[in-house]
Design a protein around this motif. Sequence first.
Motif, short mmCIF file in Angstrom:
data_model
loop_
_atom_site.label_atom_id
_atom_site.label_comp_id
_atom_site.label_asym_id
_atom_site.label_seq_id
_atom_site.Cartn_x
_atom_site.Cartn_y
_atom_site.Cartn_z
N VAL A 105 10.97 0.79 -9.03
CA VAL A 105 10.40 2.03 -9.59
C VAL A 105 11.29 2.53 -10.71
O VAL A 105 12.51 2.64 -10.55
CB VAL A 105 10.27 3.13 -8.51
N GLU A 128 3.01 6.32 -5.58
CA GLU A 128 3.66 5.10 -6.12
C GLU A 128 4.68 4.56 -5.14
O GLU A 128 4.85 3.36 -5.01
CB GLU A 128 4.32 5.39 -7.48
N TYR A 129 5.39 5.47 -4.42
CA TYR A 129 6.40 5.00 -3.48
C TYR A 129 6.22 5.62 -2.10
O TYR A 129 7.02 6.42 -1.68
CB TYR A 129 7.81 5.28 -4.01
N ALA A 149 1.10 9.20 -11.65
CA ALA A 149 1.46 7.77 -11.54
C ALA A 149 0.22 7.02 -11.05
O ALA A 149 -0.68 6.76 -11.85
CB ALA A 149 2.67 7.62 -10.63
N THR A 150 0.13 6.71 -9.76
CA THR A 150 -1.08 6.03 -9.26
C THR A 150 -2.26 6.99 -9.16
O THR A 150 -3.40 6.55 -9.01
CB THR A 150 -0.83 5.45 -7.86
N LEU A 204 -0.08 2.50 -14.51
CA LEU A 204 -0.39 2.57 -13.08
C LEU A 204 -1.86 2.94 -12.81
O LEU A 204 -2.29 2.95 -11.66
CB LEU A 204 0.54 3.57 -12.38
N GLY A 219 -3.72 5.67 -12.98
CA GLY A 219 -4.11 6.90 -12.29
C GLY A 219 -5.36 7.56 -12.87
O GLY A 219 -6.18 8.11 -12.13
#
Length: 182
Positions: A25, A102-103, A129-130, A160, A162
């Motif tokens: 990341v 994302e994480y 992000a996502t 990503l 999104g």
Amino acid sequence: MTATGIRELLLSRIRDVADHPEPGVMFKDITPLLADPAAFTALTDALAATAERTGATKVVGLEARGFILGAPVAVRAGLGFVPVRKAGKLPGATLGQAYDLEYGSAEIEVHAEDLTADDRVLVVDDVLATGGTAEASVQLIRRAGAQVAGLAVLMELGFLGGRARLAPALDGAPLEALLTLP
Ligand SMILES: O=P(O)(O)OC[C@H]1O[C@H](OP(=O)(O)OP(=O)(O)O)[C@H](O)[C@@H]1O
Ligand SMILES: Nc1ncnc2[nH]cnc12
């Protein structure tokens, strides 16, 4: 300052941290921007202009960085602020929504009574992000019976995807990113 000048200022105050919070990341750290009053003010003003343009009646900030950005935006735009918190923090009757980011994965909650059918809500966060976090927040706002005026973020991590993920949930409401990073 011109719009390009503002974008350059904001971008110059975001720090890349590799492999945080996990390997692979590239973390976008906004703490240098927050520590710079000119940059923080420019960001607040830009997001408050979005709130006014979209006809928002409330600002929702997403814990935790969305609180730091969203609260001054609400004050600047003369609107109420509603926190969307990680599960287990709000003391009243809540609506909850689980999501992946994302994480990792998490669950967010809102006090249902803070949003009404007359509200048009601008969601504010630092990073798209996502899109998992933002998507869950939009679902939560609609389940609370309010309307979504839009989503405003400091930066969108374009690679990503999104924006595409969010399109159905946004259902035509605008997604505005001050910076789009490849
Ligand atoms: O688009 P996504 O993949 O969902 O990721 C974006 C979200 O991730 C970060 O929050 P995080 O959950 O790390 O919380 P924090 O603000 O408390 O650091 C960021 O502030 C966004 O809310
Ligand atoms: N790469 C990233 N940097 C900062 N915040 C994030 N939230 C999700 N992904 C992120």
